[in-house]
Every structure is written in structure tokens, then in C-alpha cells.
Design a protein around this motif. Structure first.
Motif, PDB file in Angstrom:
ATOM      1  N   CYS A 270       0.710  -1.166  -0.055  1.00  0.00           N
ATOM      2  CA  CYS A 270       0.135   0.150  -0.023  1.00  0.00           C
ATOM      3  C   CYS A 270       0.812   1.250  -0.057  1.00  0.00           C
ATOM      4  O   CYS A 270       1.866   1.048   0.923  1.00  0.00           O
ATOM      5  CB  CYS A 270      -0.818   0.073   0.997  1.00  0.00           C
ATOM      6  SG  CYS A 270      -1.653   1.265   1.513  1.00  0.00           S
ATOM      7  N   VAL A 271       0.557   2.118  -0.873  1.00  0.00           N
ATOM      8  CA  VAL A 271       1.134   3.560  -0.749  1.00  0.00           C
ATOM      9  C   VAL A 271       0.381   4.586  -0.290  1.00  0.00           C
ATOM     10  O   VAL A 271       0.568   5.559  -0.424  1.00  0.00           O
ATOM     11  CB  VAL A 271       1.484   3.833  -2.516  1.00  0.00           C
ATOM     12  CG1 VAL A 271       2.468   2.983  -2.852  1.00  0.00           C
ATOM     13  CG2 VAL A 271       0.331   3.943  -3.231  1.00  0.00           C
TER      14      VAL A 271
ATOM     15  N   CYS B 276      -9.065   3.305  -1.846  1.00  0.00           N
ATOM     16  CA  CYS B 276      -9.861   2.362  -1.228  1.00  0.00           C
ATOM     17  C   CYS B 276     -10.995   2.738  -0.314  1.00  0.00           C
ATOM     18  O   CYS B 276     -12.142   2.676  -0.304  1.00  0.00           O
ATOM     19  CB  CYS B 276      -9.181   1.373  -0.909  1.00  0.00           C
ATOM     20  SG  CYS B 276      -7.955   1.769   0.441  1.00  0.00           S
TER      21      CYS B 276
ATOM     22  N   MET C 250      -7.775   5.176   7.329  1.00  0.00           N
ATOM     23  CA  MET C 250      -6.283   5.018   7.356  1.00  0.00           C
ATOM     24  C   MET C 250      -5.585   6.369   7.293  1.00  0.00           C
ATOM     25  O   MET C 250      -6.180   7.257   7.316  1.00  0.00           O
ATOM     26  CB  MET C 250      -5.983   4.580   5.641  1.00  0.00           C
ATOM     27  CG  MET C 250      -6.699   5.210   4.606  1.00  0.00           C
ATOM     28  SD  MET C 250      -6.044   4.980   2.879  1.00  0.00           S
ATOM     29  CE  MET C 250      -4.275   5.188   3.297  1.00  0.00           C
TER      30      MET C 250
ATOM     31  N   CYS D 197      -7.721   0.003  -6.275  1.00  0.00           N
ATOM     32  CA  CYS D 197      -6.244   0.070  -5.915  1.00  0.00           C
ATOM     33  C   CYS D 197      -5.306   0.247  -6.982  1.00  0.00           C
ATOM     34  O   CYS D 197      -5.360  -0.978  -7.939  1.00  0.00           O
ATOM     35  CB  CYS D 197      -5.876  -1.102  -5.033  1.00  0.00           C
ATOM     36  SG  CYS D 197      -4.191  -1.060  -4.210  1.00  0.00           S
TER      37      CYS D 197
ATOM     38  N   ILE E 269      -4.709  -4.282  -2.159  1.00  0.00           N
ATOM     39  CA  ILE E 269      -5.664  -4.621  -1.283  1.00  0.00           C
ATOM     40  C   ILE E 269      -6.508  -5.854  -2.135  1.00  0.00           C
ATOM     41  O   ILE E 269      -6.882  -5.213  -3.115  1.00  0.00           O
ATOM     42  CB  ILE E 269      -6.523  -3.405  -0.577  1.00  0.00           C
ATOM     43  CG1 ILE E 269      -7.635  -4.032   0.402  1.00  0.00           C
ATOM     44  CG2 ILE E 269      -7.176  -2.805  -1.652  1.00  0.00           C
ATOM     45  CD1 ILE E 269      -8.298  -3.069   1.165  1.00  0.00           C
TER      46      ILE E 269
ATOM     47  N   CYS F 192      -2.771   5.850  -0.874  1.00  0.00           N
ATOM     48  CA  CYS F 192      -3.208   6.741  -1.695  1.00  0.00           C
ATOM     49  C   CYS F 192      -4.537   7.251  -1.331  1.00  0.00           C
ATOM     50  O   CYS F 192      -5.284   8.387  -1.691  1.00  0.00           O
ATOM     51  CB  CYS F 192      -3.376   6.389  -3.204  1.00  0.00           C
ATOM     52  SG  CYS F 192      -4.477   4.924  -3.418  1.00  0.00           S
ATOM     53  N   GLY F 193      -5.299   6.495  -0.318  1.00  0.00           N
ATOM     54  CA  GLY F 193      -6.409   6.669   0.044  1.00  0.00           C
ATOM     55  C   GLY F 193      -7.797   6.270  -0.764  1.00  0.00           C
ATOM     56  O   GLY F 193      -8.917   6.686  -0.417  1.00  0.00           O
TER      57      GLY F 193
END
Ligand code: SF4
Ligand code: SF4
Length: 199
Positions: free
Chosen positions: A73-74, A79, A90, A123, A128, A76-77
Motif C-alpha cells: 500500500c502507498v 480504497c 487510514m 487500488c 488490497i 493513496c486513500g
């Protein structure tokens, strides 16, 4: 006043025979069918003692893909933004790694999750994915909230799902529009591998 004509019965009605009127034939037919089923292979699974193995196409509990103990996961938000019941929380933080950002905090409330798979769809990192885990029973609300550590699953264990997602990917991506290879590096995993990014 016109004459009223009473028509008894219609052409759809059928006269029952004597045996049919006794209902014995239909009862015997039902019993014979039930008896036949007793010799067929048993398909009932004795859950929870017995578990079934589901295919890669099954959408079970969403999990975070981990590589060498690190989440892909990077942060990015996307999801969390796409999740209809707002099950994902998150917090992004910066890192010196190639991916530059990581989630310092990542949580999924499984009491909210509706297993829609939208988080997986949006994603950009395949970070995810929906796992095969369907065995989600909680004794209290706290247990249903998965933190980052509980969510992380090694990519090797998720290989069937990851391969399934790649098989299902739109084959026309990058074909209809002439992407510039350098500009089409949409994923950290593709950096340094521009040929992969073009497909
Ligand atoms: S599967 Fe759907 S509901 Fe569950 S976390 Fe992902 S987006 Fe949210
Ligand atoms: S969409 Fe993927 S990369 Fe972005 S925050 Fe969610 S899991 Fe991480």
C-alpha cells in the motif's frame, strides 16, 4: 334480461382417476425420490468442523498484500474513498522507500464491510485484495476491527487471487490509446520496468 348460461368446468381441468384421487401414487413417488437421494454422494459440509476450499474468484475478507513483511500500500486513500459503507480508515505517512508513502495506520471494520470488492477494484497497486477467508465470526465488536498487522497477508499466499485479477484485467488497456511509456508508470511495482507498464 338475457339468459345466463352456466358452464361447468373448463378445458384445462382434468378428470382424476380413482387411484389419483386416493393420492397414493403421488405420495409413493415422493417417497421413492427421497429413498433414491439416500444413496447419492453427500454434499453437505459440516461447518465449522469442516471447511471448504474456495476458488480464486471468491470474494472473501479484504486483506492487505505484503511483500517481505511490508505492505504494498502507498496510502493513496482511493480504497477508503471508494468504500460504500466507510469501512476503511487510514492515515498516510512519508517514507524514504521507493514508494514514498505508506499507511501509518490502516483499519477495516468488518462489521461495516459488505464484501463489494470496490477497494480491490480501485487500488492502483494491487495492494488490497479479496481473500478466500469467509470464516469471519466475532464475539465482540472490537475483534471485528482489523488493524494493519492483522490485515497483512504475504503475496505468496495470495498468488491465486493476484493471478486471477491479472487474467481478468481489461486486455485493451494501453492498446486503444497510445500511452507514452514513461507517462504510463502508474504503479510503484512497474517503476524501472517500463515494458510492464505499457501492458
Ligand atoms: S469490500 Fe467493499 S465494503 Fe469491504 S472494505 Fe472493500 S470497499 Fe469497503
Ligand atoms: S487503494 Fe491501495 S494503495 Fe491506495 S490506500 Fe488503498 S490499499 Fe493503499
Amino acid at each position: 334480461m338475457g339468459q345466463v348460461r352456466i358452464v361447468s368446468g373448463t378445458h384445462q381441468e382434468r378428470n382424476l382417476t380413482f387411484w389419483e384421487k386416493t393420492t397414493f401414487p403421488i405420495v409413493l413417488k415422493g417417497m421413492a425420490y427421497t429413498f433414491k437421494q439416500m444413496f447419492r454422494e453427500n454434499v453437505t459440509v459440516q461447518y465449522p468442523e469442516e471447511k471448504i476450499v474456495l476458488g480464486a474468484e471468491f470474494r472473501g475478507r479484504p486483506v492487505l498484500v505484503a511483500e517481505h513483511g511490508q505492505e504494498r500500500c502507498v496510502a493513496c486513500g482511493l480504497c477508503a474513498r471508494a468504500c460504500p459503507p466507510l469501512a476503511i480508515s487510514m492515515q498516510a505517512a512519508e517514507t524514504d522507500d521507493a514508494k514514498e508513502r505508506y499507511p501509518s495506520f490502516f483499519e477495516i471494520d468488518m462489521l461495516r464491510c459488505i464484501y463489494c470488492g470496490l477497494c480491490e477494484d480501485v487500488c492502483p497497486e494491487e495492494a488490497i485484495v479479496m481473500s478466500e477467508d469467509y470464516d469471519n465470526v466475532y464475539l465482540n465488536r472490537k475483534d471485528a476491527i482489523y488493524d494493519k498487522q492483522r490485515l497483512m497477508v504475504d503475496s505468496e499466499r495470495l498468488k491465486p487471487r493476484l493471478e486471477f485479477l491479472r487474467r481478468m484485467r481489461n486486455p485493451n488497456f494501453g492498446v486503444i490509446y497510445q500511452f507514452d511509456k514513461e507517462n504510463n508508470i502508474h504503479s510503484v511495482r512497474d517503476r524501472g520496468n517500463t515494458s510492464a507498464a505499457a501492458h
